[in-house]
Enzyme design. Structure first.
Site, PDB file in Angstrom:
ATOM      1  N   CYS A   1       0.733  -1.445   0.058  1.00 28.71           N
ATOM      2  CA  CYS A   1       0.074  -0.126   0.186  1.00 28.71           C
ATOM      3  C   CYS A   1       0.863   1.159   0.109  1.00 28.71           C
ATOM      4  O   CYS A   1       1.988   1.290   0.504  1.00 28.71           O
ATOM      5  CB  CYS A   1      -0.925   0.119   1.255  1.00 28.71           C
ATOM      6  SG  CYS A   1      -1.795  -1.381   1.502  1.00 28.71           S
TER       7      CYS A   1
ATOM      8  N   ARG B   1       5.277  -0.316  -6.467  1.00 26.98           N
ATOM      9  CA  ARG B   1       5.394  -1.102  -5.020  1.00 26.98           C
ATOM     10  C   ARG B   1       4.502  -2.281  -5.194  1.00 26.98           C
ATOM     11  O   ARG B   1       4.442  -3.111  -4.382  1.00 26.98           O
ATOM     12  CB  ARG B   1       5.005  -0.054  -3.978  1.00 26.98           C
ATOM     13  CG  ARG B   1       5.979   1.056  -3.673  1.00 26.98           C
ATOM     14  CD  ARG B   1       5.511   1.955  -2.804  1.00 26.98           C
ATOM     15  NE  ARG B   1       5.345   1.504  -1.404  1.00 26.98           N
ATOM     16  CZ  ARG B   1       6.028   1.660  -0.379  1.00 26.98           C
ATOM     17  NH1 ARG B   1       7.273   2.283  -0.635  1.00 26.98           N
ATOM     18  NH2 ARG B   1       5.856   1.241   0.721  1.00 26.98           N
TER      19      ARG B   1
ATOM     20  N   TRP C   1      -2.729  -2.767  -1.327  1.00 25.19           N
ATOM     21  CA  TRP C   1      -2.604  -4.093  -1.891  1.00 25.19           C
ATOM     22  C   TRP C   1      -3.719  -4.975  -0.724  1.00 25.19           C
ATOM     23  O   TRP C   1      -2.971  -5.113   0.413  1.00 25.19           O
ATOM     24  CB  TRP C   1      -1.213  -4.381  -1.772  1.00 25.19           C
ATOM     25  CG  TRP C   1      -0.538  -5.871  -2.071  1.00 25.19           C
ATOM     26  CD1 TRP C   1      -0.143  -6.151  -3.266  1.00 25.19           C
ATOM     27  CD2 TRP C   1      -0.331  -6.997  -1.183  1.00 25.19           C
ATOM     28  NE1 TRP C   1       0.221  -7.484  -3.286  1.00 25.19           N
ATOM     29  CE2 TRP C   1      -0.235  -7.823  -2.199  1.00 25.19           C
ATOM     30  CE3 TRP C   1      -0.646  -7.155   0.231  1.00 25.19           C
ATOM     31  CZ2 TRP C   1       0.408  -9.194  -1.528  1.00 25.19           C
ATOM     32  CZ3 TRP C   1      -0.178  -8.480   0.717  1.00 25.19           C
ATOM     33  CH2 TRP C   1       0.211  -9.285  -0.110  1.00 25.19           C
TER      34      TRP C   1
ATOM     35  N   ASN D   1      -2.197   2.330   5.649  1.00 22.58           N
ATOM     36  CA  ASN D   1      -1.376   1.310   5.109  1.00 22.58           C
ATOM     37  C   ASN D   1      -0.941   0.607   6.403  1.00 22.58           C
ATOM     38  O   ASN D   1      -1.030   1.120   7.635  1.00 22.58           O
ATOM     39  CB  ASN D   1       0.144   1.966   4.881  1.00 22.58           C
ATOM     40  CG  ASN D   1       0.114   2.530   3.402  1.00 22.58           C
ATOM     41  OD1 ASN D   1      -0.973   2.362   2.597  1.00 22.58           O
ATOM     42  ND2 ASN D   1       1.330   2.841   3.107  1.00 22.58           N
ATOM     43  N   GLY D   2      -1.057  -0.952   6.430  1.00 24.54           N
ATOM     44  CA  GLY D   2      -0.833  -1.787   7.269  1.00 24.54           C
ATOM     45  C   GLY D   2      -2.026  -2.661   7.829  1.00 24.54           C
ATOM     46  O   GLY D   2      -2.847  -2.812   6.892  1.00 24.54           O
TER      47      GLY D   2
ATOM     48  N   GLU E   1      17.844 -18.217  -6.624  1.00 27.96           N
ATOM     49  CA  GLU E   1      17.497 -16.985  -7.082  1.00 27.96           C
ATOM     50  C   GLU E   1      16.894 -16.889  -8.571  1.00 27.96           C
ATOM     51  O   GLU E   1      15.989 -16.240  -8.912  1.00 27.96           O
ATOM     52  CB  GLU E   1      18.751 -15.855  -6.958  1.00 27.96           C
ATOM     53  CG  GLU E   1      18.737 -14.587  -7.404  1.00 27.96           C
ATOM     54  CD  GLU E   1      17.644 -13.638  -6.840  1.00 27.96           C
ATOM     55  OE1 GLU E   1      16.818 -14.226  -5.925  1.00 27.96           O
ATOM     56  OE2 GLU E   1      17.095 -12.828  -7.343  1.00 27.96           O
TER      57      GLU E   1
ATOM     58  N   LYS F   1      13.309 -15.640  -9.563  1.00 31.95           N
ATOM     59  CA  LYS F   1      13.288 -14.473 -10.615  1.00 31.95           C
ATOM     60  C   LYS F   1      12.272 -14.949 -11.693  1.00 31.95           C
ATOM     61  O   LYS F   1      11.529 -14.307 -12.049  1.00 31.95           O
ATOM     62  CB  LYS F   1      14.604 -14.211 -11.201  1.00 31.95           C
ATOM     63  CG  LYS F   1      14.924 -12.749 -11.545  1.00 31.95           C
ATOM     64  CD  LYS F   1      15.323 -11.872 -10.263  1.00 31.95           C
ATOM     65  CE  LYS F   1      14.320 -12.082  -9.289  1.00 31.95           C
ATOM     66  NZ  LYS F   1      15.072 -11.612  -8.152  1.00 31.95           N
TER      67      LYS F   1
ATOM     68  N   GLU G   1       8.476 -15.419 -10.350  1.00 35.68           N
ATOM     69  CA  GLU G   1       7.733 -14.354  -9.890  1.00 35.68           C
ATOM     70  C   GLU G   1       7.344 -13.533 -11.266  1.00 35.68           C
ATOM     71  O   GLU G   1       6.182 -12.867 -11.163  1.00 35.68           O
ATOM     72  CB  GLU G   1       8.488 -13.534  -8.980  1.00 35.68           C
ATOM     73  CG  GLU G   1       9.719 -12.711  -9.571  1.00 35.68           C
ATOM     74  CD  GLU G   1      10.231 -11.700  -8.321  1.00 35.68           C
ATOM     75  OE1 GLU G   1       9.622 -11.247  -7.489  1.00 35.68           O
ATOM     76  OE2 GLU G   1      11.655 -11.851  -8.214  1.00 35.68           O
TER      77      GLU G   1
ATOM     78  N   HIS H   1      17.392 -37.753  -5.224  1.00 29.70           N
ATOM     79  CA  HIS H   1      16.590 -38.185  -4.173  1.00 29.70           C
ATOM     80  C   HIS H   1      15.266 -37.745  -3.974  1.00 29.70           C
ATOM     81  O   HIS H   1      14.659 -37.979  -3.131  1.00 29.70           O
ATOM     82  CB  HIS H   1      17.503 -37.455  -2.737  1.00 29.70           C
ATOM     83  CG  HIS H   1      18.929 -38.099  -2.731  1.00 29.70           C
ATOM     84  ND1 HIS H   1      19.361 -39.003  -2.308  1.00 29.70           N
ATOM     85  CD2 HIS H   1      20.053 -37.156  -3.123  1.00 29.70           C
ATOM     86  CE1 HIS H   1      20.669 -39.231  -2.297  1.00 29.70           C
ATOM     87  NE2 HIS H   1      21.025 -38.152  -2.598  1.00 29.70           N
TER      88      HIS H   1
ATOM     89  N   LYS I   1       6.406  -4.566  -4.245  1.00 29.36           N
ATOM     90  CA  LYS I   1       7.941  -4.283  -4.095  1.00 29.36           C
ATOM     91  C   LYS I   1       8.610  -4.374  -2.876  1.00 29.36           C
ATOM     92  O   LYS I   1       9.492  -4.923  -2.423  1.00 29.36           O
ATOM     93  CB  LYS I   1       8.202  -2.828  -4.895  1.00 29.36           C
ATOM     94  CG  LYS I   1       9.478  -2.552  -4.804  1.00 29.36           C
ATOM     95  CD  LYS I   1      10.453  -3.488  -5.562  1.00 29.36           C
ATOM     96  CE  LYS I   1      11.932  -3.136  -5.695  1.00 29.36           C
ATOM     97  NZ  LYS I   1      12.687  -4.151  -6.340  1.00 29.36           N
TER      98      LYS I   1
HETATM   99  O1  M6R Z   1      13.466  -5.078   0.349  1.00 32.86           O
HETATM  100  P1  M6R Z   1      13.664  -6.449   0.750  1.00 32.86           P
HETATM  101  O2  M6R Z   1      15.091  -6.805   0.300  1.00 32.86           O
HETATM  102  O3  M6R Z   1      13.612  -6.923   2.274  1.00 32.86           O
HETATM  103  O4  M6R Z   1      12.688  -7.448   0.215  1.00 32.86           O
HETATM  104  C1  M6R Z   1      12.693  -8.813   0.303  1.00 32.86           C
HETATM  105  C2  M6R Z   1      11.904  -9.603  -0.557  1.00 32.86           C
HETATM  106  O5  M6R Z   1      10.565  -9.386  -0.550  1.00 32.86           O
HETATM  107  C3  M6R Z   1      12.359  -9.398  -2.253  1.00 32.86           C
HETATM  108  O6  M6R Z   1      13.653  -9.583  -2.179  1.00 32.86           O
HETATM  109  C4  M6R Z   1      11.370 -10.118  -2.859  1.00 32.86           C
HETATM  110  O7  M6R Z   1      11.686 -11.546  -2.976  1.00 32.86           O
HETATM  111  C5  M6R Z   1      11.869  -9.728  -4.516  1.00 32.86           C
HETATM  112  N1  M6R Z   1      10.642  -9.467  -5.255  1.00 32.86           N
HETATM  113  C6  M6R Z   1      12.451 -10.798  -5.411  1.00 32.86           C
HETATM  114  O8  M6R Z   1      12.585 -10.413  -6.637  1.00 32.86           O
END
Ligand code: M6R
Length: 600
Positions: free
Chosen positions: A2, A27, A73, A99-100, A477, A481, A484, A500, A595
């Site tokens: 948010c 975000r 959000w 927000n929250g 990673e 990527k 997502e 395994h 974000k």
């Molecule tokens: O802002 P942060 O690094 O704490 O965020 C952590 C994760 O939310 C962030 O890395 C998320 O996994 C990304 N969208 C990955 O691309």
């Protein structure tokens, strides 16, 4: 997640609010709204979907110089127009954005508002209805605001308009970030300074347990007990052009391409006039004093932490554990005698990390935050901060922050090793410069990586990433990527683990992306590739030049073996980008994601 904006001044509030909300789009959100207060009305405009849709919905004839806006959000209730913010009290007198999460909203409803007809399914509406209830009891908006926030449990950043009061925006926060921006004859409110850089770069940080009254020429901050607080503004050091796409089709592609420059910036920031590492003496001391490092992180930053553990243990001989923040909060392991907590977070606002930090502070252990946003909550609440210098990262998928995290971690490891008197044949600043060049060469080979994405990932349902040692962590990673932004079911595995269990999933044509960048495990990972190919997999091997073997799909310039993750991940970032692009996905704003994840 948010986002909040607010404006009070002499100009057209709705335009400033809409532009501010556009800056917060990165975000992640599912609905949005604005409320503007004119002489006769507080007009509300809300939509499910994008700010562009909100723009169309806002009546261009409305003229107002005060207003608040929000990107939502969803946490409580569907992402729809009714649940979108702002919310209004029953009579329409109070209008609020939040927000929250209000954890005790049901208890508050039951205790104070059982006779109120709620319009939305949100936890937020309870706040605005409480304001109205308490104003009726006290005839005093400020007192009603104070009483309301004293009752809230959970996290919040709030901005409230009172239609009957003279022009004032009521503001408060707890755990969630909120800033007041200062201007000439106007003031603004924002959950992120980026939203209001269009009008000011002067911001005042707000703290928990404060109530703030914002008028067009004054900002009054009080503690809950009424005591006045003075706080100097800070200058937001963000170049507005950093948050524009320029000629790029997507922020993600721009940010991938920026990585060589980020490497050079980090070298510049962490190098003294004698070409030695420049590091805050307190951080150096904290590293020297600890007997174990506990890295706490989430998502991509967690993956950087896994590599960081290798650096700290192999280079500096500091025992290191890496923990997923949301797990650590509820399941703290036995701690060593002198722990040092290292929070790795691009945004510095991730709620899962903050709840660990609150506990770490309560226990009195030292905390270091590595973040891209030095004024962020985690940075402010830690003892020490190391800045990532990656520049604003707008795409939801983290790219340049991840490589910056690894770069700063290796600098920290080498500095610690040197402070301990360990002999090293390794100059991280020189090696990072080589990495920067390798990244640049890699970014020039986009055509080849686009073809790989098309060949392996255009129509697949799933994909596996395998590697050993550092490559295994990079594979995790790569999988994150890809999933997502392209929604392909992707998983990373340690090469040796396949047999395994996971190998059962390999069938004709299953893409398996294998990283073979580590000499000591090169033949083992290649054997693992043979095993999956024998079962029909479509294998794609990525290797550095000195380990290249005929048939490998992609090779990149050599870098120091410990630093291969910084280069090899760029190939995976670009492959994921093109996979998403060719599957018509919204690269910068993937579905359901935000974000910065500011709720637990
Ligand atoms: O802002 P942060 O690094 O704490 O965020 C952590 C994760 O939310 C962030 O890395 C998320 O996994 C990304 N969208 C990955 O691309």
């Amino acid at each position: 997640m948010c986002g909040i904006v607010g404006y009070i001044g002499n100009d057209d509030a709705k335009e400033i609010l809409l532009t501010g909300l556009e800056k917060l789009e990165y975000r992640g959100y599912d609905s949005a709204g604005v409320a503007v207060r004119s002489k006769d009305n507080t007009d509300l405009f809300k939509v499910k979907g994008r700010i562009a849709t909100l723009r169309e919905a806002v009546d261009s004839n409305v003229t107002a110089t005060t207003g608040i806006g929000h990107t939502r959000w969803a946490t409580h209730g569907q992402p729809n127009q009714t649940n979108a913010h702002p919310h209004q009290s029953t009579t329409g007198r109070f209008t609020l954005v939040h927000n929250g999460v209000v954890e005790n909203f049901q208890e508050l409803k039951d205790e104070y508002l059982s006779d109120v007809n709620f319009v939305s399914e949100t936890d937020t509406e309870v706040i605005v209805q409480l304001m109205e209830r308490f104003e009726k009891d006290t005839n005093d908006t400020l007192e009603a605001f104070r009483r309301t926030i004293e009752l809230l449990h959970g996290s919040y950043a709030l901005a409230v308009l009172d239609h009957d009061a003279e022009d004032t925006v009521y503001v408060a926060k707890n755990k969630s970030p909120l800033l007041v921006g200062l201007g000439d004859n106007f003031n603004v409110v924002a959950s992120d300074s980026m939203a209001m850089l269009q009008v000011t770069d002067q911001f005042v940080e707000l703290m928990d347990e404060e109530v703030v009254l914002v008028t067009k020429d004054h900002v009054k901050i009080q503690k809950l007990n009424g005591e006045e607080v003075t706080r100097e503004p800070f200058t937001a050091e963000i170049d507005a052009s950093d948050i524009e796409k320029g000629t790029y089709p997507h922020f993600m592609l721009k940010e991938i391409d920026e990585q060589p420059f980020v490497m050079r910036k980090i070298i510049q920031e962490y190098q003294d006039e004698n070409d030695q590492i420049k590091l805050d003496q307190d951080v150096r001391q904290a590293m020297a004093d600890c007997d174990r490092v506990y890295i706490i992180a989430a998502g991509t930053s967690y993956h950087a932490g896994l590599i960081g553990k290798e650096f700290l243990e192999k280079i500096a001989q500091v025992p290191t554990e890496v923990h997923i923040a949301s797990e650590f909060s509820y399941n703290m392991p036995l701690l060593s005698e002198k722990p040092l907590f290292v929070f790795i977070s691009q945004s510095g606002e991730t709620a899962d990390l903050r709840s660990v930090l609150v506990e770490v502070n309560r226990l009195g252990h030292p905390a270091l935050t590595m973040t891209n946003v030095p004024g962020s909550t985690l940075s402010r609440e830690s003892n020490y901060t190391l800045h990532l210098h990656a520049g604003p990262e707008i795409a939801v998928a983290s790219t340049k922050a991840y490589t910056a995290q690894m770069a700063v971690l290796v600098i920290l490891a080498v500095d610690t090793a040197r402070a301990k008197g360990l002999t090293l044949d390794f100059d991280p600043l020189k090696e990072l410069a080589i990495v920067g060049n390798a990244m640049e060469a890699l970014c020039d080979q986009k055509d080849q990586l686009e073809k790989i994405a098309q060949e392996y990932l255009q129509t697949t349902r799933n994909c596996f990433f395998i590697g050993r040692g550092l490559d295994y962590f990079v594979g995790l990673e790569g999988a994150l990527k890809l999933k997502e932004i392209s929604y392909i079911q992707a998983e990373g595995f340690a090469g040796g683990e396949l047999k395994h269990g996971t190998i059962a999933l390999i069938e004709e044509g299953t893409p398996v992306i294998a990283l073979a960048t580590q000499e000591h495990v090169s033949s083992s990972i290649r054997s693992n590739v043979s095993e999956v190919v024998a079962r029909g997999a479509n294998a794609c091997i990525i290797s550095p030049e000195d380990l290249y073997k005929e048939g490998d799909a992609f090779t990149f310039s050599d870098v120091h073996p410990l630093l291969t993750p910084l280069a090899s991940v760029v190939t995976l970032q670009l492959i994921s980008y093109y996979a998403a692009l060719h599957r018509d996905c919204d690269v910068d704003k993937p579905r359901n994601l935000a974000k910065s994840v500011t709720v637990e």
